[in-house]
Design an enzyme around this catalytic site. Structure first.
Site, PDB file in Angstrom:
ATOM      1  N   HIS A 106      32.679  58.349  59.936  1.00 33.80           N
ATOM      2  CA  HIS A 106      33.530  57.809  58.869  1.00 33.80           C
ATOM      3  C   HIS A 106      33.760  56.302  59.010  1.00 33.80           C
ATOM      4  O   HIS A 106      34.720  55.775  58.470  1.00 33.80           O
ATOM      5  CB  HIS A 106      34.865  58.568  58.831  1.00 33.80           C
TER       6      HIS A 106
ATOM      7  N   ARG B 216      47.368  49.881  59.703  1.00 35.85           N
ATOM      8  CA  ARG B 216      46.784  50.905  60.589  1.00 35.85           C
ATOM      9  C   ARG B 216      45.972  50.244  61.712  1.00 35.85           C
ATOM     10  O   ARG B 216      46.015  50.674  62.856  1.00 35.85           O
ATOM     11  CB  ARG B 216      45.890  51.856  59.791  1.00 35.85           C
TER      12      ARG B 216
END
Ligand code: OAD
Length: 257
Positions: free
Chosen positions: A131, A82
């Site tokens: 986050h 990712r």
């Protein structure tokens, strides 16, 4: 790299004049973004039925401390893939419009659930990351950030011997307390709250627009789909953020010209 241009920028979105007037008069604005704002850069969202990450991967396996304890290599490599994808994409016109909006208001707090740094790369200065951030790495035992490590193991190890992990928040973990406090403060003291590209399903982020509502702010949602927030929002602009935000900025510039 310059921001991506949207191929369909001539598609007009109906933006109510009342919304533009309210925004033009506001001094304190808070924004919450989610995966949808980065979708037009080519980063998949989480909950879209076919293309969402959680439609194709199991969050319990890949985004929990228990999953990491069970198979640290799998989790590390998933995040490494990712990270590589994110490094390869560019901010889109939605990110760029938010960076431009930041300069217009006395107080502008951009809170994001995204871990991709695209807001910062588009020029936003004050970004509250709820986050975490995938570009950072921390020790899984001591929780301290580590910038240099040998790459010969997967996952690599901290000098203390524990595995390194991405500095992102996993399910079941606490959000960074200072980021959450800044986000809540902004939500409770803003005049306008924009919720952009989030399904508004993950708490405590999803609570921020509701806090803003309770405190009397005007809540605006930008999303091509309805969400659980839509029925509470004062305005719902149904469209891709890479289309809607640049048009909103243009209207605002015209209103104050
Ligand atoms: P979701 O995948 O839940 O929601 C993405 C939202 O973006 C959906 O409501 C889409 O309709 C919308 N969307 C799609 N394309 C868009 C576009 N071009 N412009 C604007 N909106 C668009 O993602 P989040 O709400 O960000 O957490 O998810 C919240 C958290 O759940 C994430 O931070 C992540 C995930 O599990 C962790 O990993 C801890």
């Amino acid at each position: 790299m310059s921001p991506l241009r949207h191929p369909k920028t001539d598609m007009a979105i109906d933006i109510p004049q009342e919304l533009i007037d309210k925004l033009a008069q506001a001094r304190r604005v808070a924004v919450l973004t989610g995966a949808g704002i980065s979708a037009e850069s080519g980063i998949p969202t989480f909950r879209d039925a076919l293309t969402g990450l959680w439609a194709n991967y199991d969050p319990q396996t890949l985004a929990t401390p228990e999953g990491f304890a069970r198979d640290p290599r799998l989790v590390w490599e998933w995040y490494a893939a990712r990270r590589a994808r994110i490094a390869d994409v560019r901010p889109n016109p939605g990110h760029a419009a938010l960076a431009a909006l930041e300069r217009r208001f006395e107080q502008f707090t951009l809170v994001t659930q995204n871990i991709d740094s695209l807001h910062q790369r588009a020029g936003s200065h004050e970004v509250v990351e709820l986050h975490g951030n995938i570009t950072r790495v921390k020790c899984s035992r001591e929780e301290i950030l580590v910038s240099q490590f040998a790459q010969d193991e997967s996952p690599p190890r901290c000098p203390c011997g524990a595995y390194l992990r991405p500095d992102v928040v996993w399910f079941g973990e606490m959000l960074p307390a200072d980021a959450l406090a800044r986000a809540e403060e902004a939500a409770e003291h803003c005049e306008i709250f924009l919720s952009i590209g989030t399904s508004a399903q993950v708490y405590p982020a999803a609570e921020l627009p509701l806090r803003a509502l309770s405190a009397g702010a005007t809540v605006i949602e930008i999303n091509p789909e309805r969400t659980s927030l839509t029925r509470h929002a004062h305005f719902s602009l149904r469209g891709a953020s890479g289309l809607v935000l640049p048009q909103l900025l243009d209207h605002l510039n015209a209103a104050s010209a």
